[in-house]
Design an enzyme around this catalytic site. Structure first.
Site, mmCIF file in Angstrom:
data_model
loop_
_atom_site.group_PDB
_atom_site.id
_atom_site.type_symbol
_atom_site.label_atom_id
_atom_site.label_comp_id
_atom_site.label_asym_id
_atom_site.label_seq_id
_atom_site.Cartn_x
_atom_site.Cartn_y
_atom_site.Cartn_z
ATOM 1 N N ARG A 1 145.134 -64.499 75.970
ATOM 2 C CA ARG A 1 144.482 -63.195 76.006
ATOM 3 C C ARG A 1 145.524 -62.123 76.337
ATOM 4 O O ARG A 1 145.844 -61.290 75.504
ATOM 5 C CB ARG A 1 143.331 -63.196 77.042
ATOM 6 C CG ARG A 1 142.493 -61.949 77.046
ATOM 7 C CD ARG A 1 141.273 -62.100 77.937
ATOM 8 N NE ARG A 1 141.612 -62.249 79.352
ATOM 9 C CZ ARG A 1 140.703 -62.384 80.318
ATOM 10 N NH1 ARG A 1 139.424 -62.446 80.013
ATOM 11 N NH2 ARG A 1 141.078 -62.496 81.580
ATOM 12 N N LYS B 1 134.665 -55.825 89.419
ATOM 13 C CA LYS B 1 134.575 -55.279 88.063
ATOM 14 C C LYS B 1 133.122 -55.331 87.592
ATOM 15 O O LYS B 1 132.266 -55.981 88.223
ATOM 16 C CB LYS B 1 135.469 -56.083 87.113
ATOM 17 C CG LYS B 1 135.100 -57.551 87.003
ATOM 18 C CD LYS B 1 136.077 -58.318 86.122
ATOM 19 C CE LYS B 1 135.667 -59.792 86.052
ATOM 20 N NZ LYS B 1 136.548 -60.574 85.168
ATOM 21 N N MET C 1 110.758 -50.599 75.352
ATOM 22 C CA MET C 1 111.973 -49.941 75.829
ATOM 23 C C MET C 1 111.867 -49.589 77.311
ATOM 24 O O MET C 1 112.814 -49.775 78.087
ATOM 25 C CB MET C 1 112.240 -48.668 75.022
ATOM 26 C CG MET C 1 113.511 -47.940 75.423
ATOM 27 S SD MET C 1 113.770 -46.404 74.510
ATOM 28 C CE MET C 1 114.120 -47.059 72.867
ATOM 29 N N TYR D 1 102.981 -54.274 71.012
ATOM 30 C CA TYR D 1 103.424 -54.180 69.628
ATOM 31 C C TYR D 1 103.178 -55.497 68.888
ATOM 32 O O TYR D 1 103.368 -56.582 69.439
ATOM 33 C CB TYR D 1 104.916 -53.863 69.559
ATOM 34 C CG TYR D 1 105.269 -52.443 69.955
ATOM 35 C CD1 TYR D 1 104.832 -51.363 69.206
ATOM 36 C CD2 TYR D 1 106.069 -52.201 71.065
ATOM 37 C CE1 TYR D 1 105.161 -50.064 69.556
ATOM 38 C CE2 TYR D 1 106.421 -50.907 71.433
ATOM 39 C CZ TYR D 1 105.956 -49.845 70.671
ATOM 40 O OH TYR D 1 106.295 -48.564 71.026
#
Length: 383
Positions: free
Chosen positions: A135, A36, A323, A275
Protein backbone atom coordinates in the site's frame (compact mmCIF):
# COMPACT_ATOMS: atom_id res chain seq x y z
CA UNK A 1 -31.43 19.39 21.60
CA UNK A 2 -32.41 19.81 17.95
CA UNK A 3 -31.42 16.36 16.67
CA UNK A 4 -33.34 13.19 15.92
CA UNK A 5 -30.77 10.95 17.60
CA UNK A 6 -27.71 11.18 19.80
CA UNK A 7 -24.76 9.05 20.86
CA UNK A 8 -23.65 8.49 24.44
CA UNK A 9 -19.94 7.81 25.05
CA UNK A 10 -19.04 6.14 28.35
CA UNK A 11 -15.95 7.49 30.11
CA UNK A 12 -15.81 4.63 32.61
CA UNK A 13 -15.92 2.06 29.80
CA UNK A 14 -12.96 3.76 28.12
CA UNK A 15 -11.01 3.80 31.38
CA UNK A 16 -11.68 0.08 31.76
CA UNK A 17 -10.48 -0.67 28.23
CA UNK A 18 -7.33 1.43 28.49
CA UNK A 19 -6.41 -0.27 31.77
CA UNK A 20 -6.86 -3.68 30.13
CA UNK A 21 -4.76 -2.76 27.10
CA UNK A 22 -1.96 -1.34 29.25
CA UNK A 23 -2.01 -4.53 31.30
CA UNK A 24 -1.43 -6.51 28.09
CA UNK A 25 1.44 -4.39 26.78
CA UNK A 26 3.24 -3.56 30.03
CA UNK A 27 4.68 -0.30 31.30
CA UNK A 28 7.57 -0.05 28.85
CA UNK A 29 5.47 0.05 25.67
CA UNK A 30 3.92 3.31 24.44
CA UNK A 31 0.15 3.19 23.91
CA UNK A 32 -1.00 5.21 20.89
CA UNK A 33 -4.73 5.81 20.67
CA UNK A 34 -5.88 5.54 17.04
CA UNK A 35 -8.71 8.00 16.45
CA UNK A 36 -8.97 8.11 12.65
CA UNK A 37 -12.44 7.94 11.10
CA UNK A 38 -13.83 10.42 13.67
CA UNK A 39 -12.52 8.18 16.46
CA UNK A 40 -14.22 5.17 14.86
CA UNK A 41 -17.49 7.08 14.90
CA UNK A 42 -17.22 8.08 18.56
CA UNK A 43 -16.29 11.73 17.85
CA UNK A 44 -12.70 12.96 17.84
CA UNK A 45 -13.30 15.90 20.17
CA UNK A 46 -15.36 13.98 22.71
CA UNK A 47 -13.17 10.89 22.66
CA UNK A 48 -9.88 12.80 22.82
CA UNK A 49 -11.00 14.75 25.88
CA UNK A 50 -11.95 11.67 27.93
CA UNK A 51 -8.97 9.68 26.66
CA UNK A 52 -6.61 12.41 27.81
CA UNK A 53 -8.35 12.48 31.19
CA UNK A 54 -7.77 8.72 31.28
CA UNK A 55 -4.00 9.12 30.88
CA UNK A 56 -3.56 8.91 27.10
CA UNK A 57 -0.85 11.22 25.75
CA UNK A 58 -0.31 9.85 22.22
CA UNK A 59 -2.88 9.97 19.41
CA UNK A 60 -2.67 8.57 15.87
CA UNK A 61 -4.81 10.08 13.13
CA UNK A 62 -5.08 9.61 9.38
CA UNK A 63 -4.90 13.15 8.08
CA UNK A 64 -3.93 16.72 8.89
CA UNK A 65 -7.52 17.84 9.41
CA UNK A 66 -7.94 15.16 12.09
CA UNK A 67 -4.64 16.24 13.68
CA UNK A 68 -5.89 19.81 13.81
CA UNK A 69 -9.09 18.71 15.57
CA UNK A 70 -7.03 16.87 18.19
CA UNK A 71 -4.69 19.81 18.65
CA UNK A 72 -7.63 22.13 19.25
CA UNK A 73 -9.07 19.72 21.83
CA UNK A 74 -6.15 18.61 24.01
CA UNK A 75 -5.38 20.50 27.19
CA UNK A 76 -2.00 18.97 28.10
CA UNK A 77 1.21 18.08 26.23
CA UNK A 78 0.29 15.38 23.73
CA UNK A 79 1.96 13.65 20.79
CA UNK A 80 -0.08 13.66 17.59
CA UNK A 81 0.98 11.38 14.72
CA UNK A 82 -0.44 11.51 11.19
CA UNK A 83 -0.36 8.04 9.61
CA UNK A 84 -1.74 8.93 6.18
CA UNK A 85 -2.64 12.02 4.21
CA UNK A 86 -0.91 15.38 4.54
CA UNK A 87 -0.28 17.58 1.51
CA UNK A 88 2.72 19.83 1.03
CA UNK A 89 0.82 22.95 2.09
CA UNK A 90 -0.09 21.30 5.39
CA UNK A 91 3.47 20.18 6.14
CA UNK A 92 4.55 23.61 7.33
CA UNK A 93 1.65 23.73 9.77
CA UNK A 94 2.52 20.23 11.03
CA UNK A 95 6.22 20.99 11.52
CA UNK A 96 5.47 24.31 13.22
CA UNK A 97 3.11 22.62 15.68
CA UNK A 98 5.31 19.62 16.41
CA UNK A 99 2.98 17.16 14.69
CA UNK A 100 4.69 13.89 13.80
CA UNK A 101 3.87 12.17 10.52
CA UNK A 102 4.54 9.11 8.40
CA UNK A 103 6.84 9.45 5.41
CA UNK A 104 6.46 6.81 2.69
CA UNK A 105 7.54 8.56 -0.51
CA UNK A 106 10.48 10.72 -1.53
CA UNK A 107 8.49 13.85 -2.34
CA UNK A 108 7.17 14.03 1.22
CA UNK A 109 10.59 13.31 2.70
CA UNK A 110 12.28 16.06 0.67
CA UNK A 111 9.47 18.53 1.28
CA UNK A 112 9.52 17.85 5.03
CA UNK A 113 13.25 18.54 5.12
CA UNK A 114 12.77 21.74 3.12
CA UNK A 115 10.04 22.99 5.43
CA UNK A 116 12.10 22.20 8.53
CA UNK A 117 15.08 24.08 7.12
CA UNK A 118 12.94 27.05 6.08
CA UNK A 119 11.26 27.57 9.44
CA UNK A 120 14.24 26.48 11.50
CA UNK A 121 12.54 23.66 13.38
CA UNK A 122 13.56 20.02 13.25
CA UNK A 123 10.68 17.75 12.23
CA UNK A 124 9.88 14.31 13.60
CA UNK A 125 9.13 11.72 10.97
CA UNK A 126 8.12 8.06 11.02
CA UNK A 127 9.62 6.19 8.09
CA UNK A 128 7.09 3.64 6.85
CA UNK A 129 8.59 0.44 5.45
CA UNK A 130 6.89 -1.71 2.80
CA UNK A 131 6.84 -5.25 4.15
CA UNK A 132 4.05 -6.90 2.18
CA UNK A 133 0.88 -4.84 2.60
CA UNK A 134 1.66 -3.26 -0.79
CA UNK A 135 0.00 0.00 0.00
CA UNK A 136 2.54 2.59 1.15
CA UNK A 137 6.14 2.41 2.33
CA UNK A 138 9.80 2.37 1.29
CA UNK A 139 11.65 -0.69 0.06
CA UNK A 140 14.43 -1.56 -2.37
CA UNK A 141 15.63 1.35 -4.48
CA UNK A 142 13.24 3.84 -2.87
CA UNK A 143 14.57 2.92 0.58
CA UNK A 144 18.13 3.51 -0.63
CA UNK A 145 17.10 6.98 -1.78
CA UNK A 146 15.39 7.61 1.56
CA UNK A 147 18.55 6.58 3.42
CA UNK A 148 20.58 9.08 1.40
CA UNK A 149 18.03 11.82 2.11
CA UNK A 150 18.06 11.06 5.84
CA UNK A 151 21.82 11.44 5.87
CA UNK A 152 21.73 14.60 3.76
CA UNK A 153 19.07 16.28 5.90
CA UNK A 154 19.99 14.86 9.31
CA UNK A 155 20.14 18.34 10.83
CA UNK A 156 16.48 18.89 9.97
CA UNK A 157 14.89 15.42 10.22
CA UNK A 158 14.55 13.39 13.40
CA UNK A 159 13.85 9.72 12.75
CA UNK A 160 11.23 9.37 15.46
CA UNK A 161 9.96 6.03 14.23
CA UNK A 162 10.19 3.08 11.88
CA UNK A 163 6.85 1.46 11.18
CA UNK A 164 4.80 -0.83 8.98
CA UNK A 165 1.22 -2.10 8.84
CA UNK A 166 0.15 -5.75 8.88
CA UNK A 167 -2.11 -7.10 6.15
CA UNK A 168 -4.70 -8.87 8.29
CA UNK A 169 -3.40 -9.78 11.76
CA UNK A 170 -7.00 -10.44 12.85
CA UNK A 171 -7.24 -13.69 10.83
CA UNK A 172 -5.24 -16.90 11.33
CA UNK A 173 -5.30 -17.47 7.57
CA UNK A 174 -2.93 -14.50 7.26
CA UNK A 175 -0.48 -15.89 9.83
CA UNK A 176 2.33 -16.71 7.39
CA UNK A 177 1.97 -13.36 5.67
CA UNK A 178 2.10 -11.45 8.97
CA UNK A 179 5.14 -13.40 10.13
CA UNK A 180 6.88 -12.70 6.83
CA UNK A 181 6.08 -9.02 7.20
CA UNK A 182 7.52 -8.89 10.70
CA UNK A 183 10.67 -10.66 9.52
CA UNK A 184 11.10 -8.22 6.65
CA UNK A 185 10.54 -5.30 9.00
CA UNK A 186 13.30 -6.57 11.26
CA UNK A 187 15.66 -6.97 8.29
CA UNK A 188 14.99 -3.47 6.98
CA UNK A 189 15.31 -2.02 10.47
CA UNK A 190 18.70 -3.67 10.92
CA UNK A 191 19.79 -2.37 7.52
CA UNK A 192 18.91 1.20 8.50
CA UNK A 193 20.54 0.88 11.90
CA UNK A 194 23.79 -0.38 10.35
CA UNK A 195 23.86 2.85 8.34
CA UNK A 196 23.35 4.95 11.45
CA UNK A 197 19.60 5.56 11.08
CA UNK A 198 18.40 4.56 14.55
CA UNK A 199 14.76 5.30 15.36
CA UNK A 200 13.45 6.40 18.72
CA UNK A 201 10.51 4.00 18.31
CA UNK A 202 9.70 0.90 16.27
CA UNK A 203 6.02 0.14 15.87
CA UNK A 204 4.00 -2.37 13.86
CA UNK A 205 1.20 -3.68 16.10
CA UNK A 206 -2.48 -2.85 15.73
CA UNK A 207 -5.15 -4.21 18.10
CA UNK A 208 -5.16 -7.68 16.53
CA UNK A 209 -1.37 -7.99 16.46
CA UNK A 210 -1.17 -6.79 20.05
CA UNK A 211 -3.25 -9.81 21.11
CA UNK A 212 -2.18 -12.46 18.58
CA UNK A 213 1.51 -11.57 18.14
CA UNK A 214 2.93 -10.24 21.44
CA UNK A 215 6.45 -10.13 19.99
CA UNK A 216 5.29 -7.25 17.75
CA UNK A 217 4.72 -4.88 20.70
CA UNK A 218 8.26 -3.43 20.46
CA UNK A 219 8.33 0.25 21.50
CA UNK A 220 4.76 1.27 20.71
CA UNK A 221 1.39 -0.21 19.77
CA UNK A 222 -1.27 1.60 17.72
CA UNK A 223 -4.63 0.60 19.17
CA UNK A 224 -7.90 1.45 17.48
CA UNK A 225 -10.94 -0.83 17.71
CA UNK A 226 -10.17 -2.44 21.09
CA UNK A 227 -10.09 0.82 23.03
CA UNK A 228 -13.69 1.36 21.93
CA UNK A 229 -14.67 -2.00 23.40
CA UNK A 230 -14.71 -4.17 20.27
CA UNK A 231 -12.50 -7.12 19.34
CA UNK A 232 -10.86 -7.01 15.89
CA UNK A 233 -12.44 -10.35 14.99
CA UNK A 234 -14.07 -13.41 16.59
CA UNK A 235 -10.75 -15.22 16.07
CA UNK A 236 -8.83 -12.64 18.09
CA UNK A 237 -11.41 -12.79 20.87
CA UNK A 238 -11.36 -16.60 20.87
CA UNK A 239 -7.57 -16.72 20.96
CA UNK A 240 -7.45 -14.45 23.99
CA UNK A 241 -10.32 -16.11 25.89
CA UNK A 242 -8.92 -19.61 25.31
CA UNK A 243 -6.01 -18.66 27.57
CA UNK A 244 -8.19 -17.27 30.37
CA UNK A 245 -9.97 -18.99 33.23
CA UNK A 246 -12.41 -16.13 33.62
CA UNK A 247 -14.53 -16.13 30.45
CA UNK A 248 -15.98 -12.65 31.04
CA UNK A 249 -15.25 -10.23 28.20
CA UNK A 250 -12.74 -7.74 29.64
CA UNK A 251 -13.75 -5.00 27.18
CA UNK A 252 -16.68 -2.64 27.58
CA UNK A 253 -18.37 -0.81 24.70
CA UNK A 254 -18.40 2.95 24.93
CA UNK A 255 -21.23 3.69 22.54
CA UNK A 256 -25.00 3.89 22.92
CA UNK A 257 -26.93 5.34 19.98
CA UNK A 258 -30.40 6.54 20.94
CA UNK A 259 -33.45 8.20 19.46
CA UNK A 260 -37.11 8.65 20.44
CA UNK A 261 -40.49 7.57 19.15
CA UNK A 262 -41.66 10.32 16.80
CA UNK A 263 -45.19 9.02 16.30
CA UNK A 264 -47.41 5.94 16.68
CA UNK A 265 -49.50 4.38 13.93
CA UNK A 266 -52.12 1.62 13.78
CA UNK A 267 -52.05 -0.56 10.63
CA UNK A 268 -54.78 -3.04 9.73
CA UNK A 269 -54.21 -6.70 8.80
CA UNK A 270 -53.19 -7.10 5.16
CA UNK A 271 -51.97 -3.52 4.65
CA UNK A 272 -48.49 -2.88 3.19
CA UNK A 273 -46.11 -0.85 5.31
CA UNK A 274 -43.86 1.84 3.87
CA UNK A 275 -42.47 1.99 0.34
CA UNK A 276 -43.29 -0.87 -2.03
CA UNK A 277 -44.64 -4.23 -0.98
CA UNK A 278 -41.73 -5.67 1.02
CA UNK A 279 -43.79 -6.01 4.21
CA UNK A 280 -47.49 -6.86 4.57
CA UNK A 281 -49.05 -6.68 8.02
CA UNK A 282 -49.83 -10.24 9.18
CA UNK A 283 -52.25 -8.87 11.79
CA UNK A 284 -53.46 -5.56 13.16
CA UNK A 285 -50.27 -3.81 14.22
CA UNK A 286 -49.04 -0.84 16.21
CA UNK A 287 -46.00 0.85 14.70
CA UNK A 288 -43.58 3.30 16.27
CA UNK A 289 -42.10 5.76 13.81
CA UNK A 290 -38.44 6.50 14.63
CA UNK A 291 -36.79 9.61 13.10
CA UNK A 292 -33.62 7.86 11.93
CA UNK A 293 -32.93 6.42 8.49
CA UNK A 294 -30.09 5.65 6.14
CA UNK A 295 -29.00 9.30 5.92
CA UNK A 296 -28.19 9.00 9.63
CA UNK A 297 -26.15 5.83 9.28
CA UNK A 298 -28.91 3.25 9.80
CA UNK A 299 -28.35 1.02 6.77
CA UNK A 300 -31.19 0.48 4.29
CA UNK A 301 -30.13 -3.17 4.20
CA UNK A 302 -31.57 -3.47 7.72
CA UNK A 303 -35.07 -3.11 6.24
CA UNK A 304 -37.29 -5.90 7.62
CA UNK A 305 -34.39 -7.49 9.55
CA UNK A 306 -33.08 -4.88 12.01
CA UNK A 307 -34.08 -4.49 15.64
CA UNK A 308 -34.21 -1.65 18.15
CA UNK A 309 -34.89 -1.60 21.88
CA UNK A 310 -37.95 0.06 23.39
CA UNK A 311 -38.93 -0.32 27.07
CA UNK A 312 -36.21 -2.97 27.39
CA UNK A 313 -37.72 -5.15 24.66
CA UNK A 314 -36.78 -5.84 21.04
CA UNK A 315 -38.85 -4.21 18.33
CA UNK A 316 -38.44 -5.33 14.71
CA UNK A 317 -37.89 -2.94 11.83
CA UNK A 318 -40.74 -3.43 9.36
CA UNK A 319 -40.84 -2.11 5.83
CA UNK A 320 -38.07 -0.29 3.99
CA UNK A 321 -35.75 1.94 6.02
CA UNK A 322 -36.33 5.45 4.63
CA UNK A 323 -33.85 8.28 4.28
CA UNK A 324 -34.92 9.87 7.58
CA UNK A 325 -37.34 7.49 9.30
CA UNK A 326 -38.07 3.85 9.92
CA UNK A 327 -41.02 1.92 11.29
CA UNK A 328 -40.77 -0.65 14.08
CA UNK A 329 -43.34 -3.12 15.37
CA UNK A 330 -44.38 -2.37 18.98
CA UNK A 331 -47.63 -4.35 18.90
CA UNK A 332 -46.46 -6.63 21.72
CA UNK A 333 -44.75 -3.95 23.80
CA UNK A 334 -47.34 -2.45 26.16
CA UNK A 335 -47.42 1.22 27.03
CA UNK A 336 -45.21 2.64 24.28
CA UNK A 337 -45.80 6.39 24.00
CA UNK A 338 -44.57 9.25 21.90
CA UNK A 339 -41.05 10.38 22.94
CA UNK A 340 -40.28 6.90 24.34
CA UNK A 341 -36.52 6.20 24.30
CA UNK A 342 -35.34 4.02 21.41
CA UNK A 343 -31.92 2.34 21.50
CA UNK A 344 -30.55 1.74 18.02
CA UNK A 345 -27.18 0.48 19.19
CA UNK A 346 -26.15 -0.40 22.73
CA UNK A 347 -27.93 -1.50 25.88
CA UNK A 348 -31.32 -0.89 27.44
CA UNK A 349 -32.29 -2.88 30.52
CA UNK A 350 -31.12 -6.49 30.11
CA UNK A 351 -31.14 -6.38 26.30
CA UNK A 352 -28.53 -5.08 23.89
CA UNK A 353 -28.09 -4.39 20.19
CA UNK A 354 -24.44 -5.13 19.48
CA UNK A 355 -22.41 -3.73 16.61
CA UNK A 356 -21.55 -7.32 15.68
CA UNK A 357 -25.19 -8.34 15.29
CA UNK A 358 -25.94 -5.04 13.62
CA UNK A 359 -23.05 -5.64 11.22
CA UNK A 360 -24.02 -9.20 10.38
CA UNK A 361 -27.49 -8.09 9.37
CA UNK A 362 -26.25 -5.18 7.26
CA UNK A 363 -23.14 -6.95 5.84
CA UNK A 364 -20.94 -4.22 7.34
CA UNK A 365 -17.79 -4.65 9.39
CA UNK A 366 -17.71 -3.21 12.92
CA UNK A 367 -15.26 -0.60 11.66
CA UNK A 368 -17.40 0.35 8.67
CA UNK A 369 -20.64 0.67 10.59
CA UNK A 370 -19.10 2.80 13.36
CA UNK A 371 -17.22 5.16 11.08
CA UNK A 372 -20.30 5.73 8.93
CA UNK A 373 -22.19 7.29 11.84
CA UNK A 374 -22.60 10.92 10.71
CA UNK A 375 -20.37 13.53 12.30
CA UNK A 376 -23.32 15.78 13.10
CA UNK A 377 -25.03 13.30 15.42
CA UNK A 378 -24.35 14.80 18.87
CA UNK A 379 -21.91 12.81 21.02
CA UNK A 380 -22.57 13.13 24.75
CA UNK A 381 -20.06 11.98 27.39
CA UNK A 382 -21.62 9.97 30.22
CA UNK A 383 -20.14 8.25 33.25
Amino acid sequence: MFHSSYIEISKSALQNNIAFIKQLIGQQVQFSSVIKGNAYGHGIEQFTSIAQESGVDHFSVFSADEAQRVLQTVSAPTTIMIMGYIDNQELEWAVAHGIEFYVFEMSRLEEAAGVAKRIGKRTRIHLELETGMNRTGFEGETLARAEAALEKHKDFLELKGLCTHFAGAESIQNHDRVMAQQEKFQQLTQRLQRKGHIPVQRHTACSAAMVAYPHTHMDMVRIGIMQYGFWPSPETYGQYMAQQQDKTDPLRRLINWKSRVMSLKTVQHGEYIGYGTSYQAPRKMTLAIVPVGYSWGYSRSLSNVGNVLIKGMRASVVGIVNMNVMMVDVTDIPGVAKDEEVVLLGRQGNESITVASFGELSTQLNYELLTRLPVNIPRIIVA
